[in-house]
Write a protein that holds these residues in place. Structure first.
Motif, mmCIF file in Angstrom:
data_model
loop_
_atom_site.group_PDB
_atom_site.id
_atom_site.type_symbol
_atom_site.label_atom_id
_atom_site.label_comp_id
_atom_site.label_asym_id
_atom_site.label_seq_id
_atom_site.Cartn_x
_atom_site.Cartn_y
_atom_site.Cartn_z
ATOM 1 N N UNK C 5 0.830 -1.195 0.000
ATOM 2 C CA UNK C 5 0.000 0.000 0.000
ATOM 3 C C UNK C 5 0.861 1.239 0.000
ATOM 4 N N UNK C 8 2.229 1.744 -3.455
ATOM 5 C CA UNK C 8 1.236 2.218 -4.417
ATOM 6 C C UNK C 8 0.913 3.670 -4.134
ATOM 7 N N UNK C 9 0.736 3.963 -2.871
ATOM 8 C CA UNK C 9 0.315 5.309 -2.492
ATOM 9 C C UNK C 9 1.274 6.374 -3.011
ATOM 10 N N UNK C 12 3.662 4.707 -7.368
ATOM 11 C CA UNK C 12 2.964 4.670 -8.649
ATOM 12 C C UNK C 12 2.623 6.070 -9.158
#
Lengths: 437, 437, 437
Positions: C5, C8-9, C12
């Protein structure tokens, strides 16, 4: 089931491969590329510089028709809850074979230097020839094996080419959007096959002969693509320039008007005024069928709209009132209701063409020849369909049992979880069937 | 429910048929085919040999736009779990009527020989006019009856044609991709309608106002088609040659850059950095909206990309932060978030057009006139939308109750098994609603 | 999961935005519009009046290719039951970035006045360059994070442009439909990446690595669009006139014949003679891949059909027999079976090209150069893919755990009801995984 399995295991692949090998041999002997020296089907009006200069000018039109054949017809038939693989998958199979066969038979009448010289226009016509098979497929959807359907493809395209030769080349009828030679022909051919293959065991319906929510949405993909690209279908092989533009405009307006009429009629005839997805998926398209014959005639946008409204109303009423009667009284089990989408609107298109000829809406078009072409199309369809149905009825082709109708899982590996889920959903019915079997 | 049923049973079909019959009569009086003698909308720059020689040269562009209208908008709205029939079905109905009505009203200002002479360009513009309605439909999706929506179609296209006449013909603004006259107009018209139809009963949400897994995939069909064909939307009626090529290139790059920005922003603002399907389905398209006004101006590919990135960020932030505020503070319930996809990006497009005019990116385009056109578009939209909303609010049009919102089954025959399944899935909520009712 | 997470947070969105900003800066420096003065890639045979007069003449071809990239590849990969959001959504993301990057790198070799002047042909080539990435995406589908995939896009397109420069510009090989430079290249690049990222934990399969009924239907949307528009892929940048027509016709017939062969072979090799959706979704397309290199050569329709039949058989046999061996013996886990659809048919296409060159089917094409181009494509792919795989394997890119493979819910907000439903459906498996974790 073992009996069927044996059949599928050997008969289907052997038939498919043999047909393909024969086709390749015939192509090696008779088919080459267009070299630009062809006189063309429509030689009389080939003054347009466009088509002769650029051999791929018609390619966008071809691709629209291609989408109608493979996405349009394919997804329109996915409305059945457990028959989507067959609908879109067998549609692809039949059309892929049909276009190869159709290109051969349509052009064998006029070889050039002993060859068929493939052009974009010939590819469009080859795609067209498959449409007849896909229409007939709709009538027998869920009740026939791939082997039966390959045989139907072979025989129906052959019959279609004979009728097209009679109606268009010999009689000289005008049928630019093929209301008569494709739609009426395909519908009545399919209905004749369905009649011969009548299944008393299905007269009380079948649990899988219906839709679920998302299968109806998949079908709408087919509907909307057919609706959008129908102007291409009706104008693709029209003479360049004004006739082609006229065919586009007439079809555009006929479909728009037809949509309103189909929605209104569907609401009028259903209890509580609700809309019926079957009507919307099909009757909205009847305007495209019905305006086909006179699409390139100067009937005026309002004339096209009048045809569209009439077709939308007739088609919806056919689904509601006529189809049940055809099944109960005449033994015609028409899965997709092709009589309502292609049959009656195709005849309406033929009649509109006769009227337009009477009113002089296109030069060199005669009411008598139009009427003869309509009669020829229905005649070839009924006779050809009946004979084809008799051949398809032979035991060796592995026709599915009543119980296995409308079910992908006899021809396809179906994901396991779904099978379980489906079994749970319809547990009572399945039990019943097993008890009967 | 009985009250509604009576309405649907009679009012909807009668209204649809009456509108269609009136339209056919008007077409009989005023509409004929293009005969190639027209001077064209864009007379000043019609030097290209293409358009005059081949009357169907624009047809592939038309079909791209057609796909956007019927597949793009139609399937984009199928994201709701129980409202897919209405989304794609009513989309077809409204667009089919709208294009007939739009073609009349757009061209009534400049008849030739007392007639509107239909060409492919006029068909493109007719399709465009329906886009405004489909945008507004997104704002009120799930909360209005087909009867209300037909009335909205009639009134919104009429208002659109007035504003288009003011903004483009009178003010001479340049808006080739219609950021202002279609997107901002359609969004604010719809938001005004939604405000007038405000439903306090839905302020805590509705069980059916959300998606399921496969409904989100159906919606992606709409998204991807809109994304792919947006270059056609923004260039279809551009002047042939370089301006058309420029419009294609700018839109292609704006959308590509916008997609990256939308994905990045979606991940940034969501908990755990996950992507939100609502953002991806919508904000990836904002670059197409925002580059519309200056699509045919020489802003450079990097200029187009800058607009695209900005639009993607603004649109995603709007979904995340602004939409909840609009609903809670202003009573604007915007089902599809059209404010984020068409409203703000449309204004951004208008502002970019003013800037581009200031920088001299297109000849004969003036910042003041661009600004006036933007103001005109929003003004017509808000006033027209408010009046339309008041008319739509009349009891006689059969607006659905709060409880029946976002549910196909009050307008459509829905497959039975699904109804049961849906009922089981959401049993608690249904019970609650029944208790409330 | 927390580790992912966090990644991704931040990683990305930052990566996506940084890549886009760098791209915009490079476009500001190097990219402008085509001004019609370009000599063109295919300068030697640009005698056709068409392309020079109308800069958007290739636009319909471009849109067909565009549909293949975004709908075709995107939906083809939605066959997985819980990975549809990623399939169509990440496909859009990668292609949107890839086309921007590809346009830069493909044209940096021959600037005009220090600029890349964008034309429709360059847009088609940019779309083509993304196809390599989407093919490789198929090999690692479900097992890689968006961050990893963006890095793969960057590196693969860079490698592709190098190989294209070597194979086409330096060696002078003919590969109009890119059997070698796109299909074989993309497949072996992806397989090399998949090998480096080998997951022993998945050797016994994964509960979500399979389809459900409706996910297979979504995938058929992709299949059918690829099948229909492949003639455009193989002919889009062919020389105008006869070569382009030839490429269209050869691809049309190769695909039609391939479909029959794929159906027949699928039925032959499956137990009980049933058809397998995996074969139909993929092997029906192998004819388009394999005819690519010699699509514009005068191999005759029957030659094209022979290639198609061979490709259909090889591809289906590959899915059935070779893929399991590649996984168990070589540790190559190829989610979509790209080796069967793009790898072997791509090599077949290269070999057919060598044979056609030997037979003199196109002028100025030499067997040795064709063979060298094939070797170059596979060499660049394997080396480039291996290096890229090593970079992608770095911990920092947030590769998903075995347990989270093939599951949208780690990257996407997934509708809640579905998550529950899915959990119930596969309760036993989930429990097992949790125990393992």
């Amino acid at each position: 089931m073992p009996a069927y399995s044996t059949n599928m295991r050997l008969k289907f692949p052997i038939l498919a491969l043999v047909l393909e090998l024969i086709t390749i041999i015939l192509y090696a002997l008779f088919v080459s590329y267009d070299d630009g020296k062809s006189s063309g089907h429509h030689g009389k009006d080939n003054s347009s510089a466009e088509h002769s200069e650029n051999p791929v000018a018609l390619y966008p039109m071809f691709q629209d028709v291609h989408v109608m054949i493979f996405i349009g017809f394919g997804f329109l038939m996915t409305f059945l809850k457990r028959y989507g693989f067959s609908s879109v998958g067998v549609n692809l199979l039949l059309a892929a074979f049909g276009l190869q066969w159709g290109l051969l038979l349509q052009n064998v009448w006029h070889l050039e230097d002993g060859k068929i010289k493939v052009s974009i226009e010939k590819m469009i016509n080859a795609d067209f020839s498959t449409a007849t098979v896909l229409i007939s497929f709709g009538a027998v959807l869920g009740k026939t094996s791939p082997v039966q359907l390959l045989i139907m493809t072979l025989l129906e395209i052959t019959t279609f080419c004979m009728n097209e030769h009679v109606a268009v080349t010999m009689l000289g009828a005008s049928d630019i959007g093929a209301s008569m030679t494709i739609h009426a022909f395909g519908a009545y051919f399919g209905l004749a096959v369905a009649r011969v293959l009548y299944r008393p065991g299905l007269q009380n319906g079948h649990e899988n002969n219906g839709s679920v929510y998302h299968s109806d949405l998949f079908a709408m993909i087919g509907t909307v693509y057919l609706w959008m690209f129908w102007p291409s279908f009706n104008s693709a092989i029209a003479d360049p320039g004004t006739p082609q533009l006229t065919a586009i405009i007439n079809t555009y307006f006929s479909l728009a008007a037809c949509a309103l009429a189909a929605y209104a009629t569907s609401s009028l005839v259903e209890k509580k005024g609700k809309l019926d997805m079957v009507h919307i998926q099909n009757a909205t398209l009847a305007g495209g069928v019905a305006v086909g014959t006179c699409a390139d005639m100067s009937i005026g946008p309002f004339g096209a709209m009048t045809i569209g409204v009439t077709a939308g109303i007739i088609s919806t009423l056919g689904f509601k009132f006529l189809s049940p009667i055809l099944e109960s009284s005449l033994g015609i089990q028409d899965t997709c209701g092709v009589h309502n989408l292609h049959g009656m609107p195709g005849i309406l298109g033929g009649l509109a063409g006769i009227l337009a000829a009477l009113l002089g809406k296109k030069e060199e078009v005669y009411p008598g020849m139009q009427a003869a072409a309509l009669a020829s199309s229905i005649g070839f369809a009924l006779v050809g369909g009946a004979i084809t149905g008799l051949i398809m009825r032979l035991q060796i082709w592995g026709q599915p049992s009543d119980q296995n109708c409308f079910d992908d899982s006899i021809y396809w590996e179906v994901p396991e979880e779904d099978e379980e889920a489906a079994e749970n959903l319809t547990h009572a019915d399945h039990s019943k069937n097993k008890a009967e079997a």
